[in-house]
Enzyme design. Sequence first.
Site, PDB file in Angstrom:
ATOM      1  N   HIS A 139       0.831  -1.210   0.000  1.00 13.56           N
ATOM      2  CA  HIS A 139       0.000   0.000   0.000  1.00 13.56           C
ATOM      3  C   HIS A 139       0.869   1.265   0.000  1.00 13.56           C
ATOM      4  CE1 HIS A 139      -3.179  -2.639   2.174  1.00 13.56           C
ATOM      5  NE2 HIS A 139      -3.642  -2.400   0.977  1.00 13.56           N
TER       6      HIS A 139
ATOM      7  N   LYS B 181     -15.230  -7.320   4.244  1.00 11.72           N
ATOM      8  CA  LYS B 181     -14.114  -8.186   4.634  1.00 11.72           C
ATOM      9  C   LYS B 181     -14.051  -8.438   6.148  1.00 11.72           C
ATOM     10  CE  LYS B 181     -11.095  -6.874   0.781  1.00 11.72           C
ATOM     11  NZ  LYS B 181      -9.894  -6.142   0.391  1.00 11.72           N
TER      12      LYS B 181
ATOM     13  N   ARG C 234      -2.248  -5.999  -8.581  1.00  8.33           N
ATOM     14  CA  ARG C 234      -1.269  -7.052  -8.358  1.00  8.33           C
ATOM     15  C   ARG C 234      -1.325  -7.994  -9.561  1.00  8.33           C
ATOM     16  NH1 ARG C 234      -3.222  -7.464  -2.261  1.00  8.33           N
ATOM     17  NH2 ARG C 234      -5.085  -6.956  -3.459  1.00  8.33           N
TER      18      ARG C 234
ATOM     19  N   SER D  69      -2.960  -7.883   2.588  1.00  7.99           N
ATOM     20  CA  SER D  69      -3.245  -7.762   4.027  1.00  7.99           C
ATOM     21  C   SER D  69      -3.742  -9.088   4.608  1.00  7.99           C
ATOM     22  CB  SER D  69      -4.303  -6.689   4.266  1.00  7.99           C
ATOM     23  OG  SER D  69      -3.842  -5.435   3.831  1.00  7.99           O
TER      24      SER D  69
HETATM   25  P1  ADP Z   1      -6.070  -6.055   0.271  1.00  9.63           P
HETATM   26  O1  ADP Z   1      -6.542  -6.302  -1.143  1.00  9.63           O
HETATM   27  O2  ADP Z   1      -4.650  -6.426   0.525  1.00  9.63           O
HETATM   28  O3  ADP Z   1      -7.020  -6.529   1.333  1.00  9.63           O
HETATM   29  P2  ADP Z   1      -7.041  -3.338   0.254  1.00  9.63           P
HETATM   30  O4  ADP Z   1      -8.460  -3.669   0.003  1.00  9.63           O
HETATM   31  O5  ADP Z   1      -6.775  -2.506   1.422  1.00  9.63           O
HETATM   32  O6  ADP Z   1      -6.042  -4.524   0.444  1.00  9.63           O
HETATM   33  O7  ADP Z   1      -6.410  -2.716  -1.056  1.00  9.63           O
HETATM   34  C1  ADP Z   1      -6.517  -1.397  -1.423  1.00  9.63           C
HETATM   35  C2  ADP Z   1      -5.902  -1.203  -2.785  1.00  9.63           C
HETATM   36  O8  ADP Z   1      -4.506  -1.461  -2.702  1.00  9.63           O
HETATM   37  C3  ADP Z   1      -6.427  -2.136  -3.862  1.00  9.63           C
HETATM   38  O9  ADP Z   1      -6.439  -1.420  -5.082  1.00  9.63           O
HETATM   39  C4  ADP Z   1      -5.402  -3.231  -3.905  1.00  9.63           C
HETATM   40  O10 ADP Z   1      -5.366  -3.854  -5.175  1.00  9.63           O
HETATM   41  C5  ADP Z   1      -4.147  -2.431  -3.649  1.00  9.63           C
HETATM   42  N1  ADP Z   1      -3.051  -3.241  -3.123  1.00  9.63           N
HETATM   43  C6  ADP Z   1      -3.010  -3.929  -1.968  1.00  9.63           C
HETATM   44  N2  ADP Z   1      -1.835  -4.559  -1.819  1.00  9.63           N
HETATM   45  C7  ADP Z   1      -1.108  -4.271  -2.921  1.00  9.63           C
HETATM   46  C8  ADP Z   1       0.204  -4.640  -3.402  1.00  9.63           C
HETATM   47  N3  ADP Z   1       0.990  -5.453  -2.698  1.00  9.63           N
HETATM   48  N4  ADP Z   1       0.599  -4.142  -4.592  1.00  9.63           N
HETATM   49  C9  ADP Z   1      -0.199  -3.345  -5.318  1.00  9.63           C
HETATM   50  N5  ADP Z   1      -1.440  -2.970  -4.951  1.00  9.63           N
HETATM   51  C10 ADP Z   1      -1.890  -3.418  -3.768  1.00  9.63           C
END
Ligand code: ADP
Length: 163
Positions: free
Chosen positions: A17, A41, A93, A131
């Site tokens: 993030h 979630k 990703r 996460s």
């Molecule tokens: P997660 O998908 O890990 O539960 P979030 O819902 O908080 O996390 O994700 C918020 C944004 O950050 C989304 O667009 C998700 O694709 C992106 N994101 C999360 N982790 C990464 C990562 N390692 N690399 C690139 N983008 C990421």
Amino acid sequence: MRIGLYPGTFDPVTLGHTDIIRRACKLVDRLVIGVAVNSGKGPLFSLDERVNMIEQESRSINGGTEIVVHPFRNLLIDCAHDVGATVIVRGLRAVADFEYEFQMVGMNRAMDPSVETVFLMADAKYQPIASRLVKEIALLGGDISSFVSPEVKEALLAKIGKA
Ligand code: ADP
């Protein structure tokens, strides 16, 4: 002034993030990090905890861009209107993210074609971080040091009673 909105659950904020936040800051004058309140979630961390952790992480990001952390419980596109964002930033990703993101863009665009979504990729070493997996690894006693900051690591271990 170009305002971007980077939404997510951030449960907790990872190095993936923060890498996306750093990159997004190069594109906008103000970056609003939207922390989803009622995410399907079922977050481990409370909203306040997630907001505080992101605020702390954002302090280490220097540059001309103002970073604002903004909790939201409504539709993403309405949140974009509320904060004056014309750009939604999402991290991408692997292929797994693509299908969902593809649909989100289509639906958001149908609701407001003037808001553009941009996708950013994290540095290769941060790309696999999610996460959900960080929490699983921590619960099973694995080392999460290369996935989150030392502060988030401490908070997560305390939360799951492994500190
Ligand atoms: P997660 O998908 O890990 O539960 P979030 O819902 O908080 O996390 O994700 C918020 C944004 O950050 C989304 O667009 C998700 O694709 C992106 N994101 C999360 N982790 C990464 C990562 N390692 N690399 C690139 N983008 C990421």
